[in-house]
Design a protein around this motif. Structure first.
Motif, short mmCIF file in Angstrom:
data_model
loop_
_atom_site.label_atom_id
_atom_site.label_comp_id
_atom_site.label_asym_id
_atom_site.label_seq_id
_atom_site.Cartn_x
_atom_site.Cartn_y
_atom_site.Cartn_z
N SER B 216 0.86 -1.19 0.00
CA SER B 216 0.00 0.00 0.00
C SER B 216 0.90 1.24 0.00
N MET B 217 0.31 2.42 -0.17
CA MET B 217 1.12 3.65 -0.10
C MET B 217 1.76 3.79 1.28
N GLU B 218 1.02 3.37 2.30
CA GLU B 218 1.57 3.52 3.65
C GLU B 218 2.78 2.60 3.84
N GLY B 219 2.70 1.39 3.31
CA GLY B 219 3.84 0.47 3.35
C GLY B 219 5.02 1.03 2.56
N ARG B 220 4.72 1.62 1.42
CA ARG B 220 5.78 2.20 0.60
C ARG B 220 6.45 3.37 1.32
N MET B 221 5.64 4.14 2.06
CA MET B 221 6.23 5.25 2.83
C MET B 221 7.17 4.71 3.91
N THR B 222 6.79 3.62 4.53
CA THR B 222 7.66 3.01 5.55
C THR B 222 9.00 2.62 4.93
N VAL B 223 8.94 2.05 3.74
CA VAL B 223 10.18 1.62 3.07
C VAL B 223 11.05 2.83 2.70
N CYS B 224 10.44 3.81 2.03
CA CYS B 224 11.21 4.98 1.60
C CYS B 224 11.72 5.78 2.80
N ASN B 225 10.94 5.83 3.86
CA ASN B 225 11.32 6.54 5.08
C ASN B 225 12.70 6.11 5.55
N MET B 226 12.97 4.81 5.48
CA MET B 226 14.23 4.30 6.02
C MET B 226 15.34 4.19 4.97
N SER B 227 15.14 4.77 3.79
CA SER B 227 16.22 4.84 2.79
C SER B 227 17.45 5.47 3.42
N ILE B 228 17.22 6.50 4.24
CA ILE B 228 18.33 7.22 4.85
C ILE B 228 19.09 6.30 5.81
N GLU B 229 18.42 5.33 6.38
CA GLU B 229 19.11 4.38 7.27
C GLU B 229 19.98 3.41 6.47
N ALA B 230 19.78 3.38 5.16
CA ALA B 230 20.68 2.64 4.28
C ALA B 230 21.68 3.60 3.64
N GLY B 231 21.71 4.85 4.09
CA GLY B 231 22.69 5.82 3.61
C GLY B 231 22.22 6.68 2.46
N ALA B 232 21.07 6.35 1.87
CA ALA B 232 20.60 7.11 0.70
C ALA B 232 19.74 8.29 1.14
N ARG B 233 20.06 9.46 0.62
CA ARG B 233 19.27 10.66 0.95
C ARG B 233 17.85 10.53 0.47
N ALA B 234 17.69 9.83 -0.64
CA ALA B 234 16.35 9.71 -1.22
C ALA B 234 16.07 8.28 -1.65
#
Lengths: 215, 474
Positions: B216-234
């Protein structure tokens, strides 16, 4: 912003990877609305044994004597030597302000987190990326040489070591220009006001829903 | 000619000019503001006698410092005077510069990364910035969304541009489908465990594959939210019908003819099949189990069926050192099953996991059960609308009946800038995004989990596989 040209400074080693900005300046000190006053709380949870707050001065605190930055030989250091992925986590520019105010003008590491790296250039702090083997070597030299100091020349992009040998480093041309001159990025960008306006006109025509006009 | 990635396309659409060294002026469509990283930027504007370039691109809300109790008292409810000044300052700056703010008493107030998408302020193809690293959240809408420092907040206010070089393209493809009981949070933790906390440094990550499309969009937001925890700004996810269905009718989304025109333009917001990738990673969603972090970096994560690892088993000296320090800080012994680690507190909230679906997942676990004795469990909805919806759906009642505390919206114990924090040595099952030392309070110990896993830990008093709990009786 204060310019960065050359720096002769003692090196302090911080031998751990993935140091996040929550460690550099913990959240309880982000409540200030000013750009200053963060240096006293740099690496607060590591420099002190007790919990800090904005209302307590360093004199009231219990100092962690084992922490490297508290060792007498590293007092007055202006170059921080660190490990990979320095400055990861939160985008808080307060981390750069705290390092600067504590007395650091340069951080050397094998890699930096992107946001922190970018923030450094906005406040006159020079982040230098060197290969891991070279950083390893620097850690060894610092450990065995009290008072170990480096001379950094930003214009020449060189680091002079105590033994007379020289290292070179890379830096973006625009960032170098800004640091050398202590230039305000906003002022430089506003020299392109016409280009921004022209872009905006095209962009609005192609994507009108991105602009104003309440639905 | 080689095709373009989604990132290439959005980048190209926003370059105002490029300097000789590759530095670009990137036009910014949406600027989100909150109370912690903006005051110095506004002050800089004032000192230089400048005005915001485009007022309507900005939207502000206080979130980091706001209390999660006694909200009706508004700003007066902030007991910490220094924090109160910050929220008052945001109010004053927004008024002085004409910037729209959902203030502390506004029904739309909430965590800025929950508020933006919820109100339709986040749209596909946008460039979005905010003085907060979890701005990456908005990438779920195929918007190039990045966290920035305060100097850049001032820069964007003054010029509507960001000075930046283009990042590299990283593809994370997740094949298969997440098994039942395994959430988007588990997926992104598994990705971070795989690539490491610096795995995406210098890159923009695009998440793709069947398991991403199914979110869902909410699940996708959870994934993208933590991009920064993998080092990626976006982080980015391409537009599809799920994106459009979510956005249609949101207050700030385009309506009528404008919507039709926008939706057509957005249909090109995906990577071309012949695009060039600098880094590629593939994961199998079918193999992912509920995740629990055991260390002080999000990359130190394992499945709930695993044991606390022995640092001696890490080959790389730096990784071994990190693991040893982490275990000492976390007060954990190697070999301990993760499912035997007892907890003191539970935090369900944050820009990672405080949306309605997160609360539904946690409530489903909590329904008819009781929080273990000695455990304090907080549920902090991500925004006013999320809170009201959860109350209307009966979720709040389920939580309260089960012994959870039902709070008002804000960042709360994700970073513990308000009164919600861990005491030294306390251990927390948290749906937030960072398990750094001291993140949730001086000396506090954070384990990152999904909302369902956090609720399960609250009930059991220790970590437990929510899939097993679900099979048991209430």
């Amino acid at each position: 912003m204060k310019p960065f040209t050359t720096l002769i400074g003692v090196v302090a080693p911080l031998d751990r990877a993935n140091i996040d900005t929550d460690q550099i300046i913990p959240k309880q000190f982000l409540k200030s609305i000013r750009r200053t006053g963060f240096g006293d709380n740099l690496f607060d949870a590591w420099r002190f044994e007790d919990e800090g707050s904005m209302s307590r001065t360093p004199n009231e605190r219990i100092i962690n004597r084992r922490f490297v930055l508290n060792q007498p030989r590293y007092q007055g250091a202006s170059i921080l030597l660190a490990r990979e992925n320095f400055g990861c986590g939160s985008s808080r520019e307060h981390a750069v302000w705290a390092l600067d105010e504590f007395g650091f003008r340069c951080v050397i590491a094998p890699s930096f987190a992107d946001i922190f790296f970018n923030n450094c250039f906005k406040s006159g702090l020079l982040p230098i990326v060197l290969e891991e083997e070279i950083v390893d070597q620097l850690f060894r030299e610092v450990a065995r040489t009290p008072g170990y100091a480096l001379t950094i020349d930003l214009a020449a992009q060189t680091i002079l070591k105590p033994d007379g040998s020289m290292l070179s480093f890379a830096v973006g041309a625009h960032q170098k220009h800004c640091l050398l001159g202590g230039l305000d990025d906003v002022g430089l960008t506003l020299e392109h006001t016409d280009a921004i306006r022209a872009f905006e006109t095209r962009h609005r025509a192609a994507n009108p829903w991105l602009f104003g006009e309440a639905p | 000619m080689v095709g373009s990635t989604l990132y290439d396309k959005i980048w190209r659409d926003h370059v105002v000019l490029e300097r000789d060294d590759g530095t670009c002026l990137l036009y910014i469509d949406r600027h989100l503001l909150h109370e912690v990283t903006s005051p110095q930027a506004f002050e800089g504007l004032k000192l230089a006698g400048r005005r915001p370039w485009r007022v309507d691109a900005n939207l502000a809300t206080p979130d980091h410092n706001v209390p999660t109790t006694a909200r009706a008292r508004g700003i007066e409810g902030i007991d910490d005077e220094i924090a109160r000044v910050q929220v008052v300052t945001l109010d004053a700056n927004c008024k002085a510069f004409g910037i729209e703010q959902y203030d502390i008493l506004d029904p739309r107030q909430g965590i800025v990364h929950v508020v933006g998408p919820e109100q339709g302020a986040t749209l596909p193809g946008m460039t979005i910035v905010c003085g907060d690293s979890h701005t990456s959240t908005h990438g779920a809408f195929a918007a190039l969304a990045q966290g920035i420092g305060t100097s850049d907040v001032e820069h964007v206010l003054a010029t509507q541009c960001l000075v930046q070089r283009k990042a590299r393209n990283m593809k994370v493809e997740v094949t298969g489908q997440l098994p039942p009981g395994v959430a988007a949070k588990d997926l992104v933790l598994a990705i971070i465990g795989r690539v490491g906390t610096a795995g995406g440094t210098g890159c923009t990550i695009e998440f793709m594959g069947s398991a991403i499309r199914a979110l869902s969009m909410e699940g996708r937001m959870t994934v993208c939210n933590m991009s920064i925890e993998a080092g990626a700004r976006a982080g980015l996810i391409a537009v599809d019908d799920t994106t459009l269905d979510y956005l249609a009718g949101r207050p700030l989304a385009p309506q009528g003819d404008r919507w039709a025109r926008a939706a057509e333009a957005w249909s090109r917001l995906h990577s071309d099949s012949d695009a060039n990738w600098d880094v590629e990673v593939t994961l199998d969603a079918n193999a992912i189990v509920p995740q629990v972090t055991w260390g002080t970096s999000p990359e130190l994560v394992l499945g709930i069926d695993q044991r606390v690892p022995d640092p001696a088993g890490f080959g790389d000296p730096s990784a071994r050192d990190q693991a040893s320090r982490a275990l000492a800080y976390m007060g954990l012994e190697p070999g301990t099953p993760l499912a035997e680690i007892a907890i003191d507190k539970v935090f369900i909230g944050s820009c990672t996991n405080a949306r309605i679906e997160d609360l539904r997942a946690a409530a489903e676990v909590a329904r008819g059960r009781q929080v273990a004795s000695g455990v304090q469990a907080l549920v902090v909805p991500g925004s006013g609308p999320v809170k009201r919806q959860a109350e209307a759906e009966g979720l709040a009642e389920i939580f309260v009946d089960a012994g959870f505390e039902w709070r008002d919206p804000g960042c709360s114990m994700c970073l513990a800038m308000n009164a919600d924090k861990l005491a030294p040595g306390e251990r927390c099952a948290s749906t937030s995004n960072r398990n750094f030392e001291g993140r949730q309070g001086h000396g506090g110990r954070t384990h990152l989990v999904s909302p369902a896993m956090a609720a399960a830990a609250a009930i059991a008093g220790h970590f437990t596989d929510v899939r097993e709990l679900a099979r048991g009786s209430r």
